[in-house]
Design a protein around this motif. Structure first.
Motif, PDB file in Angstrom:
ATOM      1  N   ASN A 273      73.309 112.862 -45.633  1.00 37.63           N
ATOM      2  CA  ASN A 273      73.479 111.421 -45.499  1.00 37.63           C
ATOM      3  C   ASN A 273      73.322 110.893 -44.071  1.00 37.63           C
ATOM      4  OD1 ASN A 273      75.753 112.704 -44.674  1.00 37.63           O
ATOM      5  ND2 ASN A 273      77.128 111.714 -46.156  1.00 37.63           N
ATOM      6  N   ASN A 274      72.823 111.734 -43.205  1.00 38.29           N
ATOM      7  CA  ASN A 274      72.622 111.264 -41.849  1.00 38.29           C
ATOM      8  C   ASN A 274      71.403 111.951 -41.255  1.00 38.29           C
ATOM      9  OD1 ASN A 274      72.743 110.795 -39.018  1.00 38.29           O
ATOM     10  ND2 ASN A 274      74.955 110.399 -39.174  1.00 38.29           N
ATOM     11  N   LEU A 275      70.297 111.221 -41.195  1.00 33.32           N
ATOM     12  CA  LEU A 275      69.024 111.805 -40.784  1.00 33.32           C
ATOM     13  C   LEU A 275      69.092 112.377 -39.369  1.00 33.32           C
ATOM     14  CD1 LEU A 275      66.013 112.332 -41.341  1.00 33.32           C
ATOM     15  CD2 LEU A 275      65.529 110.023 -40.519  1.00 33.32           C
ATOM     16  N   GLU A 276      69.713 111.651 -38.499  1.00 36.30           N
ATOM     17  CA  GLU A 276      69.729 112.102 -37.105  1.00 36.30           C
ATOM     18  C   GLU A 276      70.480 113.428 -36.962  1.00 36.30           C
ATOM     19  OE1 GLU A 276      70.771 108.905 -34.399  1.00 36.30           O
ATOM     20  OE2 GLU A 276      70.927 110.393 -32.773  1.00 36.30           O
ATOM     21  N   ILE A 277      71.668 113.468 -37.524  1.00 37.75           N
ATOM     22  CA  ILE A 277      72.458 114.712 -37.447  1.00 37.75           C
ATOM     23  C   ILE A 277      71.736 115.845 -38.156  1.00 37.75           C
ATOM     24  CG2 ILE A 277      74.646 115.818 -38.140  1.00 37.75           C
ATOM     25  CD1 ILE A 277      75.994 113.112 -37.689  1.00 37.75           C
ATOM     26  N   ALA A 278      71.123 115.520 -39.276  1.00 38.35           N
ATOM     27  CA  ALA A 278      70.417 116.536 -40.043  1.00 38.35           C
ATOM     28  C   ALA A 278      69.275 117.119 -39.225  1.00 38.35           C
ATOM     29  CB  ALA A 278      69.882 115.940 -41.345  1.00 38.35           C
ATOM     30  N   LEU A 279      68.489 116.255 -38.584  1.00 39.40           N
ATOM     31  CA  LEU A 279      67.371 116.739 -37.779  1.00 39.40           C
ATOM     32  C   LEU A 279      67.863 117.586 -36.614  1.00 39.40           C
ATOM     33  CD1 LEU A 279      65.024 113.620 -37.732  1.00 39.40           C
ATOM     34  CD2 LEU A 279      64.464 115.885 -38.633  1.00 39.40           C
ATOM     35  N   LYS A 280      68.958 117.124 -35.997  1.00 40.51           N
ATOM     36  CA  LYS A 280      69.520 117.889 -34.885  1.00 40.51           C
ATOM     37  C   LYS A 280      70.015 119.245 -35.372  1.00 40.51           C
ATOM     38  CE  LYS A 280      70.786 114.350 -31.540  1.00 40.51           C
ATOM     39  NZ  LYS A 280      71.787 113.332 -31.202  1.00 40.51           N
ATOM     40  N   SER A 281      70.614 119.263 -36.566  1.00 44.11           N
ATOM     41  CA  SER A 281      71.162 120.514 -37.115  1.00 44.11           C
ATOM     42  C   SER A 281      70.071 121.574 -37.264  1.00 44.11           C
ATOM     43  CB  SER A 281      71.793 120.287 -38.482  1.00 44.11           C
ATOM     44  OG  SER A 281      72.724 119.256 -38.432  1.00 44.11           O
ATOM     45  N   ILE A 282      68.868 121.091 -37.471  1.00 49.10           N
ATOM     46  CA  ILE A 282      67.791 122.055 -37.651  1.00 49.10           C
ATOM     47  C   ILE A 282      67.095 122.370 -36.324  1.00 49.10           C
ATOM     48  CG2 ILE A 282      65.540 122.433 -38.752  1.00 49.10           C
ATOM     49  CD1 ILE A 282      66.683 120.619 -41.049  1.00 49.10           C
ATOM     50  N   THR A 283      66.820 121.353 -35.560  1.00 49.39           N
ATOM     51  CA  THR A 283      66.023 121.584 -34.354  1.00 49.39           C
ATOM     52  C   THR A 283      66.785 122.292 -33.232  1.00 49.39           C
ATOM     53  OG1 THR A 283      66.540 119.326 -33.660  1.00 49.39           O
ATOM     54  CG2 THR A 283      64.403 119.703 -34.742  1.00 49.39           C
ATOM     55  N   LEU A 284      68.049 121.954 -33.050  1.00 50.42           N
ATOM     56  CA  LEU A 284      68.791 122.557 -31.943  1.00 50.42           C
ATOM     57  C   LEU A 284      68.882 124.076 -32.027  1.00 50.42           C
ATOM     58  CD1 LEU A 284      71.635 119.926 -31.267  1.00 50.42           C
ATOM     59  CD2 LEU A 284      69.724 120.560 -29.746  1.00 50.42           C
ATOM     60  N   PRO A 285      69.296 124.638 -33.150  1.00 43.36           N
ATOM     61  CA  PRO A 285      69.388 126.109 -33.193  1.00 43.36           C
ATOM     62  C   PRO A 285      68.027 126.773 -32.976  1.00 43.36           C
ATOM     63  CG  PRO A 285      70.476 125.130 -35.103  1.00 43.36           C
ATOM     64  CD  PRO A 285      69.719 124.035 -34.426  1.00 43.36           C
ATOM     65  N   LEU A 286      66.963 126.104 -33.366  1.00 45.66           N
ATOM     66  CA  LEU A 286      65.646 126.714 -33.245  1.00 45.66           C
ATOM     67  C   LEU A 286      64.961 126.347 -31.917  1.00 45.66           C
ATOM     68  CD1 LEU A 286      64.299 126.162 -36.885  1.00 45.66           C
ATOM     69  CD2 LEU A 286      65.041 128.317 -35.879  1.00 45.66           C
ATOM     70  N   GLU A 287      65.719 125.606 -31.101  1.00 40.88           N
ATOM     71  CA  GLU A 287      65.204 125.189 -29.806  1.00 40.88           C
ATOM     72  C   GLU A 287      63.912 124.392 -29.919  1.00 40.88           C
ATOM     73  OE1 GLU A 287      65.381 129.018 -27.724  1.00 40.88           O
ATOM     74  OE2 GLU A 287      67.002 128.095 -26.529  1.00 40.88           O
ATOM     75  N   LEU A 288      63.975 123.401 -30.806  1.00 42.91           N
ATOM     76  CA  LEU A 288      62.831 122.521 -31.003  1.00 42.91           C
ATOM     77  C   LEU A 288      63.244 121.100 -30.616  1.00 42.91           C
ATOM     78  CD1 LEU A 288      61.765 123.692 -34.580  1.00 42.91           C
ATOM     79  CD2 LEU A 288      60.543 124.216 -32.466  1.00 42.91           C
ATOM     80  N   THR A 289      62.262 120.256 -30.387  1.00 45.21           N
ATOM     81  CA  THR A 289      62.565 118.838 -30.204  1.00 45.21           C
ATOM     82  C   THR A 289      61.863 118.052 -31.294  1.00 45.21           C
ATOM     83  OG1 THR A 289      60.688 118.561 -28.739  1.00 45.21           O
ATOM     84  CG2 THR A 289      62.865 118.950 -27.707  1.00 45.21           C
ATOM     85  N   TYR A 290      62.383 116.866 -31.553  1.00 48.82           N
ATOM     86  CA  TYR A 290      61.724 116.061 -32.576  1.00 48.82           C
ATOM     87  C   TYR A 290      61.492 114.661 -32.057  1.00 48.82           C
ATOM     88  CZ  TYR A 290      66.209 113.838 -33.675  1.00 48.82           C
ATOM     89  OH  TYR A 290      67.371 113.129 -33.591  1.00 48.82           O
ATOM     90  N   GLN A 291      60.560 114.021 -32.662  1.00 48.45           N
ATOM     91  CA  GLN A 291      60.204 112.667 -32.279  1.00 48.45           C
ATOM     92  C   GLN A 291      59.910 111.900 -33.538  1.00 48.45           C
ATOM     93  OE1 GLN A 291      57.008 112.798 -29.435  1.00 48.45           O
ATOM     94  NE2 GLN A 291      57.353 110.670 -28.843  1.00 48.45           N
ATOM     95  N   MET A 292      60.567 110.789 -33.719  1.00 45.62           N
ATOM     96  CA  MET A 292      60.342 109.982 -34.921  1.00 45.62           C
ATOM     97  C   MET A 292      59.181 109.035 -34.704  1.00 45.62           C
ATOM     98  SD  MET A 292      62.344 110.548 -37.517  1.00 45.62           S
ATOM     99  CE  MET A 292      62.350 109.029 -38.426  1.00 45.62           C
ATOM    100  N   ASN A 293      58.277 109.001 -35.609  1.00 46.48           N
ATOM    101  CA  ASN A 293      57.160 108.068 -35.549  1.00 46.48           C
ATOM    102  C   ASN A 293      57.025 107.450 -36.930  1.00 46.48           C
ATOM    103  OD1 ASN A 293      54.863 106.634 -35.125  1.00 46.48           O
ATOM    104  ND2 ASN A 293      53.650 108.387 -34.371  1.00 46.48           N
ATOM    105  N   ASP A 294      57.646 106.309 -37.113  1.00 51.84           N
ATOM    106  CA  ASP A 294      57.741 105.677 -38.437  1.00 51.84           C
ATOM    107  C   ASP A 294      58.376 106.670 -39.404  1.00 51.84           C
ATOM    108  OD1 ASP A 294      57.567 103.716 -40.315  1.00 51.84           O
ATOM    109  OD2 ASP A 294      55.435 104.048 -40.744  1.00 51.84           O
ATOM    110  N   LYS A 295      57.653 107.112 -40.415  1.00 54.86           N
ATOM    111  CA  LYS A 295      58.242 108.059 -41.372  1.00 54.86           C
ATOM    112  C   LYS A 295      57.835 109.497 -41.090  1.00 54.86           C
ATOM    113  CE  LYS A 295      59.666 105.569 -45.417  1.00 54.86           C
ATOM    114  NZ  LYS A 295      59.609 105.512 -46.884  1.00 54.86           N
ATOM    115  N   THR A 296      57.168 109.724 -39.973  1.00 56.81           N
ATOM    116  CA  THR A 296      56.744 111.075 -39.632  1.00 56.81           C
ATOM    117  C   THR A 296      57.596 111.616 -38.486  1.00 56.81           C
ATOM    118  OG1 THR A 296      54.502 110.446 -40.233  1.00 56.81           O
ATOM    119  CG2 THR A 296      54.756 112.512 -39.051  1.00 56.81           C
ATOM    120  N   VAL A 297      58.045 112.836 -38.704  1.00 59.55           N
ATOM    121  CA  VAL A 297      58.822 113.503 -37.664  1.00 59.55           C
ATOM    122  C   VAL A 297      57.912 114.551 -37.035  1.00 59.55           C
ATOM    123  CG1 VAL A 297      60.888 114.878 -37.136  1.00 59.55           C
ATOM    124  CG2 VAL A 297      60.949 113.184 -38.975  1.00 59.55           C
TER     125      VAL A 297
END
Lengths: 302, 174
Positions: A273-297
């Motif tokens: 229920n929280n896109l930002e936290i969800a994305l962080k939950s995945i990217t941080l452990p894997l040492e990735l960064t994300y960037q939102m571009n409309d509906k594309t991450v």
């Protein structure tokens, strides 16, 4: 009396020399001989076996031709009958299709379903569930594509069909997850039978069966209900590709994964229920960064 | 040759059917002939019986075929006769003997004798006549007749003997 015996023996050609003499002594001897000899005049006329079997065979053939004509008629009638049966069948199917109940959840959507027998189903996001409601009394069978949690009231056999295999129970609580990347059955109460790849697995309380293209694993869990019911997903040793697939069931986003390795393994959980936290939950452990571009991450390495 | 009991369950196989025909057609024909005479066309009865066997081949095991054929031929002939008492007429199929130097009177006597013989035969019961003629005219052994008619050899012996005695007395009286 003795005479009779001799005559009988003569008729059988079993007379000894002395007996033959005795037989010849009889007054009626010439009469017997004559009777016996003249009997040949009453021999049945020649029976020509060859012509008999020949005419039999031609009769049989003739009859068989008739029969095959009759057979053609049978086919004709059978055709009509088949059409009628088919029509009936189609009609029936349409009827049962009309009794087909279907549920479909969209991304991030869940649905609580109460089946005709008061069994309960919680359908997770991006899933479909079908059953034939007017056959439910006789056949408790469901088709599931996606993930659902079942609380089945005891009764007749309850079957969940998935593309991977079938899950059978009598009355229990269990979760079935049938996603593109794998199949999971978790039993929370009672026991369930899973038919998979021509094998049967029986799960008891707190057993979980994990299947993907490479392996079948059975393990113990301690949770009382599936994570998704508490609005998060826990994954263990899943490739990033699989994680993103799972992600897409809850969030309507596309991922741009150019330049990163999607076969890396991830263990962890993310909320629904929280896109930002969800994305962080995945990217941080894997040492990735994300960037939102409309509906594309867009995912990229740090 | 034994009937292939275990090999074939029924008579629908062409080979089985032909084999049965080869084994029994002539005997069946003779049986009908001796029993009912030539007036009822024994050859047709044989054909009818075998046709019936073919039509019902699925239901009949080869070892039951013989009795089936005999009873069918018997019954179809009886159906034609419809219980009318018939005068049997046998065709004497060869001249008394190579006739060239025969005394005309002797020939006449022979003819007379055969007439009497024929009448006497027709007075025999069917059973006795069939058995007697199969033995004396056809030259079948007691054993063969017993198997064919499904009776004991003792019965065959008795039938032939009583038939002979009856014929002798009949011919003397006439």
């Amino acid at each position: 009396m003795k005479e009779e015996k001799v005559i009988k023996k003569w008729l059988k050609n079993e007379l000894s020399k002395e007996e033959l003499e005795a037989f010849k002594e009889l007054d009626a001897y010439p009469t017997y001989i004559k009777l016996s000899e003249q009997a040949r005049h009453f021999k049945a006329p020649q029976f020509d076996e060859q012509s008999s079997i020949k005419s039999l065979k031609s009769q049989i053939e003739f009859k068989q031709q008739g029969a095959s004509k009759r057979k053609k008629m049978y086919y004709y009638y059978a055709g009509i009958a088949a059409i009628l049966v088919l029509g009936f069948f189609i009609f029936n199917t349409i009827e049962s299709v009309s009794g087909l109940t279907s549920f479909e959840t969209k991304i991030a959507d869940t649905e609580h379903i109460i089946l005709p027998d008061q069994s309960e189903v919680d359908l997770n996001a991006s899933s479909t569930l079908n059953y034939v409601s007017n056959q439910w009394d006789t056949k408790r069978t469901l088709e599931l594509d996606g993930e659902a949690y079942f609380e089945v009231t005891s009764g007749s056999k309850f079957t969940v069909n998935t593309t991977y295999g079938t899950v059978e129970v009598l009355g229990t609580k269990f979760n079935v997850k049938s996603r593109t990347y794998g199949f999971e059955v978790t039993c929370y109460e009672g026991s369930v039978a899973v038919a998979l790849n021509d094998k049967e697995f029986v799960l008891k309380q707190n057993d979980q069966l994990l299947y993907d293209s490479s392996s079948i694993q059975k393990k113990k869990i301690e949770k009382k209900s599936p994570d998704w019911k508490n609005k998060y997903t826990t994954l263990k040793s899943r490739t990033l590709e699989q994680v993103l697939e799972e992600f897409s069931y809850y969030y309507d986003v596309d991922f741009d994964v150019k330049g990163i390795n999607t076969s890396r393994l991830y263990t962890g959980s993310f909320p629904h229920n929280n896109l930002e936290i969800a994305l962080k939950s995945i990217t941080l452990p894997l040492e990735l960064t994300y960037q939102m571009n409309d509906k594309t991450v867009i995912l990229s390495n740090k | 040759m034994k009937t292939p009991k275990t090999l074939f369950k029924n008579c629908c196989e062409q080979a089985v059917f032909s084999n049965l025909h080869q084994k029994y057609a002539k005997d069946l024909h003779d049986f009908i002939y001796y029993k009912f005479g030539s007036a009822y066309n024994p050859k047709d009865k044989v054909q009818e019986a075998f046709m019936k066997l073919w039509e019902n081949c699925e239901k009949i095991a080869p070892d039951k075929a013989k009795s089936y054929l005999f009873s069918v031929a018997n019954n179809t002939t009886l159906n034609v006769i419809k219980h009318n008492k018939v005068v049997l007429k046998y065709e004497t199929n060869s001249r008394p003997s190579s006739s060239d130097h025969q005394d005309p009177q002797f020939i006449l006597e022979e003819k007379e004798y055969l007439n009497k013989y024929q009448k006497a035969l027709s007075k025999l019961t069917e059973e006795k006549r069939v058995t007697f003629l199969m033995n004396r005219a056809e030259g079948k052994t007691h054993k063969e007749i017993a198997e064919l008619l499904g009776i004991s050899r003792k019965a065959v012996e008795k039938r032939i003997y009583t038939a002979l005695e009856q014929l002798r007395k009949e011919i003397q009286e006439i």
